[in-house]
Design a protein around this motif. Structure first.
Motif, PDB file in Angstrom:
ATOM      1  N   ARG A 240       0.848  -1.194   0.000  1.00  0.00           N
ATOM      2  CA  ARG A 240       0.000   0.000   0.000  1.00  0.00           C
ATOM      3  C   ARG A 240       0.882   1.242   0.000  1.00  0.00           C
ATOM      4  N   ILE A 241       0.446   2.264  -0.718  1.00  0.00           N
ATOM      5  CA  ILE A 241       1.177   3.532  -0.781  1.00  0.00           C
ATOM      6  C   ILE A 241       0.786   4.391   0.417  1.00  0.00           C
ATOM      7  N   ALA A 242       1.789   5.003   1.045  1.00  0.00           N
ATOM      8  CA  ALA A 242       1.508   5.912   2.156  1.00  0.00           C
ATOM      9  C   ALA A 242       0.788   7.148   1.624  1.00  0.00           C
ATOM     10  N   VAL A 243      -0.351   7.459   2.216  1.00  0.00           N
ATOM     11  CA  VAL A 243      -1.190   8.576   1.755  1.00  0.00           C
ATOM     12  C   VAL A 243      -1.041   9.730   2.729  1.00  0.00           C
ATOM     13  N   SER A 244      -0.725  10.899   2.191  1.00  0.00           N
ATOM     14  CA  SER A 244      -0.639  12.110   3.015  1.00  0.00           C
ATOM     15  C   SER A 244      -1.129  13.284   2.189  1.00  0.00           C
ATOM     16  N   GLY A 245      -1.845  14.187   2.833  1.00  0.00           N
ATOM     17  CA  GLY A 245      -2.348  15.358   2.121  1.00  0.00           C
ATOM     18  C   GLY A 245      -3.705  15.083   1.486  1.00  0.00           C
ATOM     19  N   LYS A 246      -4.165  16.104   0.759  1.00  0.00           N
ATOM     20  CA  LYS A 246      -5.477  16.016   0.127  1.00  0.00           C
ATOM     21  C   LYS A 246      -5.420  16.409  -1.347  1.00  0.00           C
ATOM     22  N   ASP A 247      -4.236  16.322  -1.948  1.00  0.00           N
ATOM     23  CA  ASP A 247      -4.119  16.721  -3.343  1.00  0.00           C
ATOM     24  C   ASP A 247      -4.477  15.561  -4.270  1.00  0.00           C
ATOM     25  N   GLU A 248      -4.287  15.798  -5.576  1.00  0.00           N
ATOM     26  CA  GLU A 248      -4.665  14.789  -6.562  1.00  0.00           C
ATOM     27  C   GLU A 248      -3.844  13.510  -6.405  1.00  0.00           C
ATOM     28  N   PHE A 249      -2.563  13.661  -6.019  1.00  0.00           N
ATOM     29  CA  PHE A 249      -1.728  12.477  -5.874  1.00  0.00           C
ATOM     30  C   PHE A 249      -2.175  11.646  -4.669  1.00  0.00           C
ATOM     31  N   ALA A 250      -2.650  12.327  -3.623  1.00  0.00           N
ATOM     32  CA  ALA A 250      -3.202  11.578  -2.491  1.00  0.00           C
ATOM     33  C   ALA A 250      -4.450  10.804  -2.916  1.00  0.00           C
ATOM     34  N   GLU A 251      -5.317  11.458  -3.704  1.00  0.00           N
ATOM     35  CA  GLU A 251      -6.496  10.754  -4.210  1.00  0.00           C
ATOM     36  C   GLU A 251      -6.085   9.590  -5.110  1.00  0.00           C
ATOM     37  N   LEU A 252      -5.057   9.830  -5.952  1.00  0.00           N
ATOM     38  CA  LEU A 252      -4.572   8.754  -6.818  1.00  0.00           C
ATOM     39  C   LEU A 252      -3.990   7.617  -5.988  1.00  0.00           C
ATOM     40  N   ALA A 253      -3.273   7.955  -4.922  1.00  0.00           N
ATOM     41  CA  ALA A 253      -2.722   6.915  -4.049  1.00  0.00           C
ATOM     42  C   ALA A 253      -3.839   6.124  -3.371  1.00  0.00           C
ATOM     43  N   ARG A 254      -4.881   6.851  -2.909  1.00  0.00           N
ATOM     44  CA  ARG A 254      -6.015   6.146  -2.301  1.00  0.00           C
ATOM     45  C   ARG A 254      -6.694   5.242  -3.322  1.00  0.00           C
ATOM     46  N   SER A 255      -6.857   5.749  -4.541  1.00  0.00           N
ATOM     47  CA  SER A 255      -7.463   4.920  -5.587  1.00  0.00           C
ATOM     48  C   SER A 255      -6.587   3.702  -5.878  1.00  0.00           C
ATOM     49  N   PHE A 256      -5.257   3.918  -5.916  1.00  0.00           N
ATOM     50  CA  PHE A 256      -4.332   2.802  -6.122  1.00  0.00           C
ATOM     51  C   PHE A 256      -4.479   1.776  -5.002  1.00  0.00           C
ATOM     52  N   ASN A 257      -4.520   2.248  -3.747  1.00  0.00           N
ATOM     53  CA  ASN A 257      -4.674   1.328  -2.621  1.00  0.00           C
ATOM     54  C   ASN A 257      -5.996   0.587  -2.694  1.00  0.00           C
ATOM     55  N   ASN A 258      -7.068   1.313  -3.064  1.00  0.00           N
ATOM     56  CA  ASN A 258      -8.368   0.646  -3.206  1.00  0.00           C
ATOM     57  C   ASN A 258      -8.314  -0.411  -4.303  1.00  0.00           C
ATOM     58  N   MET A 259      -7.644  -0.050  -5.425  1.00  0.00           N
ATOM     59  CA  MET A 259      -7.526  -1.009  -6.520  1.00  0.00           C
ATOM     60  C   MET A 259      -6.735  -2.228  -6.080  1.00  0.00           C
ATOM     61  N   ALA A 260      -5.608  -1.990  -5.358  1.00  0.00           N
ATOM     62  CA  ALA A 260      -4.819  -3.112  -4.871  1.00  0.00           C
ATOM     63  C   ALA A 260      -5.624  -3.971  -3.899  1.00  0.00           C
ATOM     64  N   GLY A 261      -6.413  -3.294  -3.041  1.00  0.00           N
ATOM     65  CA  GLY A 261      -7.265  -4.049  -2.121  1.00  0.00           C
ATOM     66  C   GLY A 261      -8.304  -4.883  -2.858  1.00  0.00           C
ATOM     67  N   ASP A 262      -8.916  -4.263  -3.887  1.00  0.00           N
ATOM     68  CA  ASP A 262      -9.903  -5.015  -4.686  1.00  0.00           C
ATOM     69  C   ASP A 262      -9.247  -6.193  -5.381  1.00  0.00           C
ATOM     70  N   LEU A 263      -8.048  -5.948  -5.946  1.00  0.00           N
ATOM     71  CA  LEU A 263      -7.343  -7.056  -6.609  1.00  0.00           C
ATOM     72  C   LEU A 263      -6.995  -8.157  -5.610  1.00  0.00           C
ATOM     73  N   GLN A 264      -6.576  -7.733  -4.414  1.00  0.00           N
ATOM     74  CA  GLN A 264      -6.255  -8.730  -3.394  1.00  0.00           C
ATOM     75  C   GLN A 264      -7.501  -9.517  -2.993  1.00  0.00           C
ATOM     76  N   ASP A 265      -8.625  -8.779  -2.831  1.00  0.00           N
ATOM     77  CA  ASP A 265      -9.881  -9.464  -2.506  1.00  0.00           C
ATOM     78  C   ASP A 265     -10.295 -10.405  -3.638  1.00  0.00           C
ATOM     79  N   HIS A 266     -10.145  -9.917  -4.880  1.00  0.00           N
ATOM     80  CA  HIS A 266     -10.511 -10.763  -6.012  1.00  0.00           C
ATOM     81  C   HIS A 266      -9.613 -11.992  -6.088  1.00  0.00           C
ATOM     82  N   GLN A 267      -8.297 -11.762  -5.832  1.00  0.00           N
ATOM     83  CA  GLN A 267      -7.390 -12.908  -5.846  1.00  0.00           C
ATOM     84  C   GLN A 267      -7.753 -13.906  -4.753  1.00  0.00           C
ATOM     85  N   LYS A 268      -8.062 -13.374  -3.557  1.00  0.00           N
ATOM     86  CA  LYS A 268      -8.465 -14.263  -2.468  1.00  0.00           C
ATOM     87  C   LYS A 268      -9.771 -14.978  -2.816  1.00  0.00           C
ATOM     88  N   ALA A 269     -10.697 -14.177  -3.437  1.00  0.00           N
ATOM     89  CA  ALA A 269     -11.970 -14.798  -3.833  1.00  0.00           C
ATOM     90  C   ALA A 269     -11.734 -15.883  -4.879  1.00  0.00           C
TER      91      ALA A 269
END
Length: 531
Positions: A240-269
Motif C-alpha cells: 500500500r502507498i503511504a497517503v498524506s495530504g489532500k491533493d490529486e496524488f493523495a487521491e490517486l494513491a487512495r485509488s491505487f490502494n483501493n484497486m490493490a485491495g480489490d485485486l487482493q480481494d478478487h485474488q483471495k476470492a
C-alpha cells in the motif's frame, strides 16, 4: 494543497510577471517616446531661437545699411528677413503649443512662461520694426539728415537691446531645457535598464522557485506510485502507498490502494473459489461415486424387484392357471369341485389385484401423482376400529394389543381407506414380529396442528444396518425372514407412500431383540392433496 491549486498559483504568478513585464515595457516605451518627442521639440525650439537671433541681427543690419547707403536691393533685404523671422516665430509658437500638449501639470507653468516670453519677443520685435519704419519714412520724404539723426539716437539708446536680451534668455532657457530633457531621458533609460535587470532576475528566481516546488511536489508522489506499480506488477498485492495530504496524488494513491485491495480481494476470492471448486469437484465426485453406487444398488434392487415381482406374480398366476386347467379337465365333475376351483381363482385374482394396486400406488406417489379421497376422518375412531381387528389377528399368537379407550377424538383431513390400510400394515407387522406373550401399544396425540400415531411393540426389532432400507420395495430385515417367512416386503413402502401422500412423516425407532416403535405424523388439514 491540491496540485491543481499549485499549478494555478504558478500560472497566476507567471502571468502576473508577464503582465508586469509587458506593462513595464509599454510604460518604458511610452516614456521614451515622450522624452524623444520633447527632446526633438526642445532641439527644434533651440534651433529656431538661434535662427531668430541670427535673423533679427541680420534684419537690423540690413535696415542700418539701407539707411546709411540708401540701397535696398540686396539679397537679404528687409522683406525677406521679415518673412524668415515671422516663420521662426510661428514655428516657435507651434512648438510651444505641441510642448504644452504633452507636458505634465508640474511643467506647464514653465512652458507657459516660455509662451509669454515668446509673446514679449514678438511685441518687442514689432516695436523695433515700428521705430525703424519711422526712420525709413523720414528718409523717403527727403529728410535724410533727420532720419540719420533719429537712427543714431535709436542706436545709442539700444534699439534691439531688449529684444536681444529676450532672445538670449529664451536661448538659455531652451538650452537648459534640452540639457534637462536629455538628462531625464538618460536617467529614464538607466532606470529602465535597472528595473529590467531586477525584473528579469526576479522572474528567473520565481520561475526557478516554482519549478523546484512543482518538481518536488511531483517527484515524491510519482516515485511512490511507480514503486507501488512495480510492486503490484511483481504480484505483491498487499503493498500500500503511504497517503498524506489532500491533493490529486493523495487521491490517486487512495485509488491505487483501493484497486490493490480489490485485486487482493478478487485474488483471495479466486483462490477461495478455486479451493471451493476443488472441494465441490471432490464432493461432486464423491456424490457421483455414491450416485453410481446407488444406481448400482438400484439396478440390483430393480433386478431383484423384477425377480421378486415375477416370482410373486407367478405364484397366483400359476394357481389361477392350475385351477382353470383342473376345472377344464374331465367332463363329469361335481358343481362343488367347479365352485372350489372358481373360488381359488377369485382368491388369487384378489391377491394379485392387491399386489398390483400397492405397486401402482407406490409408483404414483413417487411421481407425485397419488390420488386420495380427502374428507374429515375421526382418526381416534378409525384407530380403535383397526386395533379391534388387530386383536383378532393377535389372539392366535398370544400377543396383546392395547389402545386407551379414553383417548380424545382427533379429526384430520385424509383418505379413510388409505389410512385404514396404513394402520393395518403397521399393526400387522407389530403383531407378526412379536413373540408369544408380547405386547403392542397404540397411542394418539396432537401437537401444533399435527396428529401423531405411535405403535410400539416388544418384538424382534430391526438391526441398525437394516433401518435405512426397510422402506425399499421387497426389502425385509435380515431377522424378519427367520421369524416369519411370509410377506413380500411391500408393507412399509406402501405405508410410507400413504403417509407422504398425506404430507406426513413416518419414523422407525428400533433395536434388534428389543422391539420397534413406529411414529406417524400427519397434519390436521390436507395440503395439496388431490381428491
Amino acid at each position: 494543497m491540491r496540485y491543481r491549486t499549485k499549478l494555478l498559483i504558478a500560472a497566476c504568478l507567471l502571468l502576473a510577471m508577464s503582465l508586469s513585464a509587458a506593462a513595464f515595457s509599454y510604460w518604458g516605451v511610452a516614456q521614451s517616446h515622450r522624452y524623444l518627442i520633447r527632446s526633438r521639440i526642445a532641439h527644434e525650439q533651440l534651433e529656431r531661437q538661434l535662427q531668430l537671433s541670427r535673423h533679427s541681427q541680420q534684419l537690423f543690419k540690413a535696415w542700418t545699411d539701407t539707411l546709411l547707403t540708401g540701397l535696398s536691393d540686396r539679397p537679404l533685404g528687409e522683406a525677406y528677413l521679415k518673412k524668415v523671422i515671422e516663420s521662426d516665430m510661428s514655428a516657435l509658437e507651434e512648438l510651444s503649443r505641441r510642448e504644452l500638449a504633452i507636458v505634465g501639470p508640474e511643467e506647464r507653468k514653465a512652458e507657459m512662461a516660455e509662451v509669454h516670453r515668446l509673446a514679449a519677443i514678438r511685441k518687442e520685435y514689432q516695436i523695433v520694426l515700428d521705430q525703424l519704419a519711422e526712420v525709413d519714412q523720414l528718409r523717403s520724404r527727403g529728410r535724410p539728415d533727420i532720419a540719420w539723426q533719429n537712427l543714431v539716437e535709436l542706436l545709442r539708446g539700444g534699439l534691439d537691446r531688449e529684444l536681444n536680451e529676450l532672445i538670449e534668455v529664451a536661448v538659455a532657457d531652451e538650452t537648459a531645457e534640452v540639457l534637462r530633457i536629455d538628462a531625464a531621458a538618460t536617467q529614464l533609460l538607466t532606470r529602465l535598464e535597472r528595473i529590467s535587470t531586477i525584473h528579469a532576475a526576479l522572474a528567473v528566481l520565481i520561475t526557478l522557485g516554482l519549478a523546484i516546488v512543482l518538481i518536488r511536489g511531483l517527484r515524491a508522489p510519482l516515485a511512490a506510485l511507480l514503486h507501488g506499480t512495480r510492486k503490484l506488477a511483481e504480484g505483491d498485492l498487499s503493498y500500500r502507498i503511504a497517503v498524506s495530504g489532500k491533493d490529486e496524488f493523495a487521491e490517486l494513491a487512495r485509488s491505487f490502494n483501493n484497486m490493490a485491495g480489490d485485486l487482493q480481494d478478487h485474488q483471495k476470492a479466486l483462490q477461495d473459489a478455486r479451493d471451493n471448486l476443488e472441494s465441490i469437484v471432490e464432493e461432486r465426485t464423491e456424490e457421483l461415486r455414491q450416485a453410481n453406487e446407488s444406481l448400482r444398488k438400484i439396478d440390483e434392487t430393480r433386478r431383484a424387484f423384477f425377480a421378486d415381482i415375477s416370482h410373486e406374480l407367478r405364484t397366483p398366476l400359476t394357481v389361477i392357471r392350475g385351477e382353470g386347467e383342473i376345472a377344464l379337465r374331465g367332463r363329469n365333475k361335481r358343481v362343488a369341485e367347479y365352485k372350489h376351483s372358481i373360488e381359488r381363482v377369485v382368491e388369487q385374482a384378489k391377491h394379485l389385484s392387491v399386489l398390483v394396486g400397492d405397486l401402482l400406488f407406490i409408483a404414483r406417489q413417487g411421481a407425485g401423482a397419488a390420488k386420495l379421497k380427502i374428507r374429515p376422518v375421526d382418526l381416534t375412531q378409525l384407530v380403535g376400529s383397526v386395533v379391534g381387528d388387530a386383536k383378532i389377528m393377535a389372539m392366535n399368537k398370544d400377543v396383546g394389543v392395547a389402545f386407551a379407550e379414553d383417548t380424545p377424538h382427533q379429526t384430520i383431513d385424509g383418505d379413510p381407506a388409505r389410512l385404514r390400510q396404513l394402520l393395518l400394515i403397521l399393526l400387522d407387522n407389530a403383531v407378526r414380529y412379536s413373540r408369544a406373550g408380547g405386547q403392542v401399544n397404540v397411542g394418539l396425540s396432537r401437537r401444533n396442528g399435527t396428529v401423531t400415531i405411535e405403535i410400539a411393540d416388544t418384538g424382534v426389532g430391526i438391526p441398525q444396518e437394516d433401518l435405512e432400507n426397510v422402506f425399499e420395495r421387497f426389502r425385509r430385515a435380515g431377522n424378519a425372514a427367520e421369524v416369519n417367512d411370509e410377506g413380500l416386503g411391500l408393507g412399509l413402502p406402501v405405508a410410507k407412500a400413504i403417509v407422504e401422500a398425506h404430507h406426513g412423516k413416518i419414523e422407525l425407532q428400533s433395536k434388534a431383540g428389543e422391539g420397534t416403535t413406529v411414529l406417524v405424523s400427519v397434519p390436521e388439514q390436507a395440503e395439496g392433496s388431490q381428491a
